[in-house]
Write a protein that holds these residues in place. Structure first.
Motif, PDB file in Angstrom:
ATOM      1  N   ASP A   1       0.853  -1.179   0.000  1.00 47.21           N
ATOM      2  CA  ASP A   1       0.000   0.000   0.000  1.00 47.21           C
ATOM      3  C   ASP A   1       0.891   1.231   0.000  1.00 47.21           C
ATOM      4  O   ASP A   1       2.107   1.128   0.172  1.00 47.21           O
ATOM      5  N   PRO A   2       0.336   2.431  -0.205  1.00 45.35           N
ATOM      6  CA  PRO A   2       1.168   3.633  -0.224  1.00 45.35           C
ATOM      7  C   PRO A   2       1.969   3.852   1.040  1.00 45.35           C
ATOM      8  O   PRO A   2       3.020   4.492   0.987  1.00 45.35           O
ATOM      9  N   ALA A   3       1.519   3.336   2.164  1.00 48.08           N
ATOM     10  CA  ALA A   3       2.259   3.525   3.411  1.00 48.08           C
ATOM     11  C   ALA A   3       3.625   2.849   3.371  1.00 48.08           C
ATOM     12  O   ALA A   3       4.565   3.303   4.028  1.00 48.08           O
ATOM     13  N   VAL A   4       3.759   1.758   2.623  1.00 48.72           N
ATOM     14  CA  VAL A   4       5.055   1.094   2.500  1.00 48.72           C
ATOM     15  C   VAL A   4       5.734   1.444   1.180  1.00 48.72           C
ATOM     16  O   VAL A   4       6.967   1.511   1.116  1.00 48.72           O
ATOM     17  N   LEU A   5       4.956   1.682   0.136  1.00 46.56           N
ATOM     18  CA  LEU A   5       5.564   2.092  -1.138  1.00 46.56           C
ATOM     19  C   LEU A   5       6.188   3.475  -1.027  1.00 46.56           C
ATOM     20  O   LEU A   5       7.018   3.841  -1.857  1.00 46.56           O
ATOM     21  N   GLY A   6       5.793   4.239  -0.009  1.00 46.88           N
ATOM     22  CA  GLY A   6       6.410   5.550   0.199  1.00 46.88           C
ATOM     23  C   GLY A   6       7.867   5.468   0.581  1.00 46.88           C
ATOM     24  O   GLY A   6       8.579   6.480   0.512  1.00 46.88           O
ATOM     25  N   THR A   7       8.348   4.294   0.996  1.00 45.78           N
ATOM     26  CA  THR A   7       9.774   4.107   1.268  1.00 45.78           C
ATOM     27  C   THR A   7      10.498   3.521   0.066  1.00 45.78           C
ATOM     28  O   THR A   7      11.695   3.246   0.155  1.00 45.78           O
ATOM     29  N   SER A   8       9.778   3.294  -1.043  1.00 44.42           N
ATOM     30  CA  SER A   8      10.281   2.745  -2.306  1.00 44.42           C
ATOM     31  C   SER A   8      10.585   1.257  -2.167  1.00 44.42           C
ATOM     32  O   SER A   8      10.845   0.749  -1.079  1.00 44.42           O
ATOM     33  N   LEU A   9      10.506   0.565  -3.304  1.00 45.03           N
ATOM     34  CA  LEU A   9      10.655  -0.892  -3.335  1.00 45.03           C
ATOM     35  C   LEU A   9      11.606  -1.288  -4.441  1.00 45.03           C
ATOM     36  O   LEU A   9      11.552  -0.737  -5.557  1.00 45.03           O
ATOM     37  N   LEU A  10      12.479  -2.241  -4.145  1.00 51.03           N
ATOM     38  CA  LEU A  10      13.393  -2.818  -5.121  1.00 51.03           C
ATOM     39  C   LEU A  10      13.139  -4.315  -5.191  1.00 51.03           C
ATOM     40  O   LEU A  10      13.182  -5.003  -4.162  1.00 51.03           O
ATOM     41  N   ALA A  11      12.877  -4.825  -6.394  1.00 50.00           N
ATOM     42  CA  ALA A  11      12.655  -6.254  -6.613  1.00 50.00           C
ATOM     43  C   ALA A  11      13.710  -6.766  -7.577  1.00 50.00           C
ATOM     44  O   ALA A  11      13.926  -6.172  -8.637  1.00 50.00           O
ATOM     45  N   VAL A  12      14.362  -7.861  -7.212  1.00 51.59           N
ATOM     46  CA  VAL A  12      15.426  -8.449  -8.020  1.00 51.59           C
ATOM     47  C   VAL A  12      15.071  -9.897  -8.298  1.00 51.59           C
ATOM     48  O   VAL A  12      14.736 -10.651  -7.374  1.00 51.59           O
ATOM     49  N   GLY A  13      15.126 -10.278  -9.560  1.00 50.89           N
ATOM     50  CA  GLY A  13      14.842 -11.657  -9.942  1.00 50.89           C
ATOM     51  C   GLY A  13      15.172 -11.877 -11.397  1.00 50.89           C
ATOM     52  O   GLY A  13      15.140 -10.943 -12.213  1.00 50.89           O
ATOM     53  N   PRO A  14      15.495 -13.108 -11.768  1.00 48.99           N
ATOM     54  CA  PRO A  14      15.860 -13.388 -13.163  1.00 48.99           C
ATOM     55  C   PRO A  14      14.666 -13.250 -14.083  1.00 48.99           C
ATOM     56  O   PRO A  14      13.512 -13.201 -13.625  1.00 48.99           O
ATOM     57  N   PRO A  15      14.888 -13.207 -15.400  1.00 53.55           N
ATOM     58  CA  PRO A  15      13.758 -13.163 -16.335  1.00 53.55           C
ATOM     59  C   PRO A  15      12.858 -14.379 -16.149  1.00 53.55           C
ATOM     60  O   PRO A  15      13.314 -15.504 -15.967  1.00 53.55           O
ATOM     61  N   GLY A  16      11.551 -14.152 -16.178  1.00 52.33           N
ATOM     62  CA  GLY A  16      10.593 -15.225 -15.994  1.00 52.33           C
ATOM     63  C   GLY A  16      10.233 -15.511 -14.552  1.00 52.33           C
ATOM     64  O   GLY A  16       9.426 -16.407 -14.281  1.00 52.33           O
TER      65      GLY A  16
END
Length: 757
Positions: free
Chosen positions: A345-360
């Motif tokens: 939700d915006p309450a946690v997305l306000g600290t920004s998010l980084l997602a790392v994972g291979p293609p697929g």
């Protein structure tokens, strides 16, 4: 609408969204929220009418969302297509899915926990016997007690248990009424002793306590449900409006909810409008008049749309959450998060998010699209401005789910991208453009950063704007950076004619620096040449021939998608991604009105993370804004910035299949925790007794194992929450390890989440 401009987008400012050319047509919402789970339709629903062709492009800095035609009127939520639309109240015996969704309790369970219907787990008891084992043990104990009493009462075990009656009571009592009472009392005493003994063995009191807890929980839920349906507490009756004296508005909205012509977006939008009325009580009269006239369609989004054409995830607009999946019942997950739904939700997305994972791994389908979908729904409710950036055809969402779709490099695109971010300040425009052109190679520039590049661009942008009243187009800027004598002479003549002597000195300084060895102008010319291609001939126009979109419009609840031309123009695509990221951080922080949550979702942020970008991301948290970035691997980020990137964001996500060295970075940032370990040691029994030796020999012959004794050592040690090896090899496909932090500083530990549910 008559709300004193609160929700009307008027073109009174250069960075405002103009009013649509025609008034929007209110549409009945096409269905309930995803949480309502309506019954399957009997026949396929009608396809929505395609959006109308966009109007002729106009030279504005921020564009109005197109006005789609009115869709066909569907039946109320929870009914099959083709049903007759009724405007009367629903039957009290059948509650609509919308009312069920609205009345469902929401309990806070910490950041990242799906609050819709959430029930906190009881305090962990390590010695707690599982319920299934408790029931089976109690049943076995009961059968043993019944068997023992049957054997005793039928004298299969003799009369020894009646010996106290024979010894302590005279024979004269036998056959009398008093003797019968004593005998019956003694029998019940024996039964009680048997029940007590076997009850202790079978844990009957514990089982009774647990049975009482489901019953109490059931009655408590019924009481809460009853309380929530009372007029003074029923959210469907809008009690807060009644408490403020707006009984007519509350009655109209309650009737719309019962009739099935209101959806979750309408509810969230009207709640947002009421918040603005509470902040400025002078708007109460306009709000009341509008709602009484238009009902659930009041205070509509400028596009006139009241829902998305399709939803692929579960959303709860009361909490502003989108459900990602369910935390697995894994020992590596903390007890309070096991088997609990996780959400963003915006309450946690306000600290920004980084997602790392291979293609697929599912970054786009299971993270980016649900998050963009949720933000678009909240934009329709007037709460959010969202900008989604990704390669063309990435599947972020359909065109009709957005107000503005910028398809760079495609001639059918109705909108253009403002290369200078809508600013009129040459220094600001130069800084943002330099970040896009050379931000990824700042360490290789003379001087160690991109400041010289920004200075060189400012020495051209300032004079050109002073002479022509606009910034140069891409071909014009390339000529100036290349040092074309014709272009420089024409610009100097225009400055002399306009009497801009200060800007003429800036241009002369650029000409002198261009003649020096190692000047950055040649490099800038080579990089801007990537945008001076035939595919981009109709884009980045500064003469007013197209409709440029500017990120200065983030003060409005816009839904924007920018498609990057990754195929055939990979380097230009990365450059444009850096440009959008730089413009977003600059515009989001510089907003005068920060009441809207602004979010940039960048699908595939490879080669876009720079030192300046990190500083901008860190500033978003205090500006009610955030960013969602996805990467295939941390190798797409300069090595010196990898740890800084993980530290700059508050939410981190590692997908199945990450490399061991990527896992090591996540393990480092997630740190360690105290865990309880059990060490079991088998020690062989050695005896000197002959009989014992014989027994041990027989056991070894029969079982093939020596006689041993186990010793268990329990201790607490500090270990990594998730090790690099576990992240690389122990995360199942379709899963990810997620940790979140809210803007208030609350954090949740990394949790293994099943994203497929």
């Amino acid at each position: 609408m008559d709300t004193e401009g609160t929700y009307d987008s008027r073109g009174t400012r250069r960075d405002a969204v103009p009013r649509p050319a025609t008034p929007p047509v209110p549409a009945v919402p096409p269905g309930p929220p995803a949480d309502m789970n309506p019954p399957a339709p009997a026949s396929p629903p009608a396809q929505p009418t395609p959006p109308a062709a966009p109007p002729t492009p106009a030279p504005v800095d921020s564009v109005p969302p197109p006005v789609p035609p009115a869709p066909p009127v569907p039946p109320p939520p929870g009914t099959a297509p083709g049903a007759t639309l009724s405007t009367g109240p629903a039957s009290p015996a059948v509650q609509s899915p919308f009312l069920t969704w609205l009345r469902t309790p929401r309990t806070a369970g910490g950041p990242g926990v799906w609050t819709f219907g959430h029930r906190p787990k009881p305090v962990e008891d390590p010695e707690r016997v599982p319920t299934r084992r408790l029931v089976s043990g109690a049943l076995i104990a009961f059968l043993c007690a019944w068997l023992l009493w049957a054997l005793l009462s039928n004298n299969y075990l003799g009369n020894w248990w009646r010996l106290p009656l024979i010894l302590f009571f005279p024979d004269s009592w036998r056959g009398t009424e008093g003797g019968a009472l004593v005998a019956d009392g003694y029998v019940w005493l024996v039964k009680g002793l048997i029940a007590f003994g076997f009850g202790r063995v079978g844990h009957w009191p514990e089982l009774a306590r647990r049975l009482a807890e489901p019953l109490l929980r059931h009655f408590r839920q019924r009481r809460e449900t009853t309380q929530r349906t009372q007029p003074e507490t029923d959210p469907a009756q809008w009690p807060h409006l009644r408490a403020a004296g707006a009984h007519g508005v509350a009655d109209r909205l309650a009737a719309e909810a019962r009739a099935g012509v209101m959806n979750d977006v309408d509810h969230a939008r009207l709640e947002r409008a009421w918040e603005s009325v509470r902040a400025q009580p002078g708007r109460l009269a306009a709000f009341t008049d509008t709602v009484l006239r238009e009902g659930a369609s009041a205070c509509a989004h400028p596009s006139g749309v009241r829902d998305l054409p399709v939803r692929t995830a579960r959303h709860d607009l009361i909490a502003g959450q989108v459900r990602l999946g369910r935390a697995t019942d894994d020992l590596r997950n903390p007890y309070e998060f096991r088997d609990v739904s996780m959400a963003l939700d915006p309450a946690v997305l306000g600290t920004s998010l980084l997602a790392v994972g291979p293609p697929g791994a599912g970054k786009t389908g299971r993270l980016v699209r649900p998050v963009v979908e949720s933000l678009c729904l909240q934009a329709l409710a007037g709460r959010v401005a969202v900008v989604a950036v990704g390669p063309a055809g990435a599947g972020i969402g359909p065109d009709d789910a957005f107000d503005v779709v910028v398809k760079i490099g495609r001639p059918e695109s109705a909108y253009d991208l403002d290369l200078y971010g809508g600013t009129t300040d040459p220094d600001e425009a130069a800084g943002v453009l330099a970040e896009a052109l050379v931000g990824d190679m700042a360490h290789g520039l003379p001087g160690g950063d991109s400041r010289r590049a920004a200075t060189a661009l400012a020495q051209l942008l300032g004079p050109y704007r002073a002479a022509h009243g606009r910034f140069p187009s891409v071909p014009e800027l390339r000529e100036l950076l290349d040092g074309s004598q014709t272009a420089l002479a024409a610009l100097r003549a225009a400055l002399d004619e306009a009497g801009q002597q200060a800007q003429a000195r800036e241009l002369d300084a650029r000409v002198r620096q261009a003649a020096a060895a190692g000047d950055v102008g040649a490099l800038l010319a080579d990089r801007i040449a990537l945008l001076d291609r035939p595919a981009f001939a109709d884009f980045f126009d500064t003469r007013g021939g197209r409709r440029p979109f500017s990120l200065r419009a983030l003060e409005h609840p816009l839904r924007v998608r920018i498609d990057l031309p990754e195929r055939g123009h990979a380097e230009a695509s990365r450059m444009l991604a850096r440009l959008v990221l730089a413009q977003f951080t600059e515009c989001a922080v510089g907003r005068a009105d920060r009441s809207l949550f602004a979010c940039l979702v960048l699908d595939d942020a490879s080669h876009t993370v720079t030192p300046e970008a990190l500083r901008g991301i860190q500033r978003l948290r205090s500006a009610n804004a955030g960013a969602v970035l996805t990467l295939r691997t941390l190798d797409d980020v300069p090595e010196a910035l990898r740890s800084a990137l993980l530290g700059a964001v508050g939410c981190r996500m590692a997908y199945a299949g990450v490399t061991t060295w990527d896992g090591a970075r996540f393990a480092e940032v997630w740190g360690t925790a105290w865990v309880e370990t059990r060490d079991v040691t088998d020690r062989q029994i050695i005896s000197d007794e002959p009989m014992t030796k014989v027994l041990h020999f027989i056991r070894r012959v029969v079982t093939g194992k020596a006689a041993t004794v186990q010793s268990v050592t329990v201790r607490k040690v500090e270990r990594e929450r998730w090790s690099a090896s576990e992240l690389a090899h122990s995360v199942p496909p379709g899963h990810a390890v997620l940790s979140v932090t809210s803007v208030r500083g609350e954090s949740a530990p990394p949790v293994l989440v099943d994203l497929r549910g």
